[in-house]
Design an enzyme around this catalytic site. Structure first.
Site, PDB file in Angstrom:
ATOM      1  N   CYS A  72       0.803  -1.263   0.116  1.00 44.02           N
ATOM      2  CA  CYS A  72       0.005   0.003   0.072  1.00 44.02           C
ATOM      3  C   CYS A  72       0.809   1.291  -0.067  1.00 44.02           C
ATOM      4  CB  CYS A  72      -0.927   0.034   1.345  1.00 44.02           C
ATOM      5  SG  CYS A  72      -1.731   1.482   1.481  1.00 44.02           S
ATOM      6  N   CYS A 179      -1.315   4.361  -6.642  1.00 44.31           N
ATOM      7  CA  CYS A 179      -2.263   2.838  -5.123  1.00 44.31           C
ATOM      8  C   CYS A 179      -2.500   2.030  -5.619  1.00 44.31           C
ATOM      9  CB  CYS A 179      -3.343   4.225  -5.172  1.00 44.31           C
ATOM     10  SG  CYS A 179      -4.506   2.545  -4.354  1.00 44.31           S
TER      11      CYS A 179
END
Length: 238
Positions: A72, A179
């Site tokens: 992440c 992302c």
């Protein structure tokens, strides 16, 4: 038995990172931890993201992982240094937007970096942009990761929303996926630009870095068989 490698993200986004790591390290066992209870990371404040990242790392350490992969961008930017400080004996690596590769390889025009609000505000991301982002525009995509998660089996539902985000940047010639969830819409992004943009995703580079670190620490598995286990912090609706 060889110790596994732990990978975590807020949901399905990190599965792309897991895929790259598992494809490169064919003898390694993996644990994937999807923190649905805290999803999405990228809309939360810095202190909360840091706490979430450390909590997930702690879970993976308790599962005897020899390495932790933060799949992440937001959790990497905000929480990776804390994870390394708290668990110095465990290899800890994280996913970052491919700002530098884009800057080095991209020739002419400008690029856009699609990022979550929390990543956009983070010190680490702004350091990358200050170093390499002269021709890169950061675009905050509030709510996009959650929309991808909720529409993963019918991404056409969000095509109009993705196109709306990109509409102010029609002249871009490269897109950085900031992302892990955004990898699922890479083809949609290519469609918007008629296939003429280069897409930059940091997952492959992270997998290569993981392999180098395991080699360096003499922790590469030689097992004949491996397992890939999946866990969630919240019950998932079928």
């Amino acid at each position: 038995m060889d110790r596994p490698i732990g990978v975590f993200d807020s949901g399905i986004g990190g599965l792309n990172v897991l895929h790259e790591c598992a494809a490169l390290l064919k003898n390694e066992s993996f644990i994937y931890l999807a923190d649905y209870a805290a999803m999405p990371f990228g809309e939360k404040g810095e202190d909360e993201v840091r706490r979430i990242a450390v909590n997930n790392a702690e879970r993976l350490v308790e599962m005897n992982c020899k390495a932790i992969v933060v799949a992440c961008n937001t959790a990497t930017a905000i929480g990776l240094e804390d994870i390394r400080r708290l668990y110095p004996s465990v290899i800890s690596l994280g996913l970052e937007p491919a700002i530098k590769p884009c800057a080095v390889e991209h020739d002419g025009g400008y690029a856009v970096a699609l990022v979550t609000p929390a990543t956009a505000k983070s010190k680490r991301f702004n350091e990358l942009m200050n170093l390499y982002g002269d021709n890169i525009v950061a675009v905050r995509c509030s709510g996009l990761a959650k929309s991808i998660e909720e529409n993963i089996f019918n991404l056409e539902n969000i095509r109009a929303d993705v196109y709306d985000i990109l509409s102010d940047y029609r002249g871009a010639s490269a897109v950085v996926l900031g992302c892990s969830h955004y990898s699922y819409i890479s083809n949609m992004i290519k469609d918007y630009y008629g296939g003429r943009v280069n897409i930059y995703d940091g997952a492959r580079a992270l997998a290569l870095n993981l392999k180098r670190r395991l080699d360096w620490e003499n922790l590469i598995s030689a097992a004949d068989e491996r397992t890939i286990r999946f866990y969630s912090t919240k019950k998932i609706r079928s």
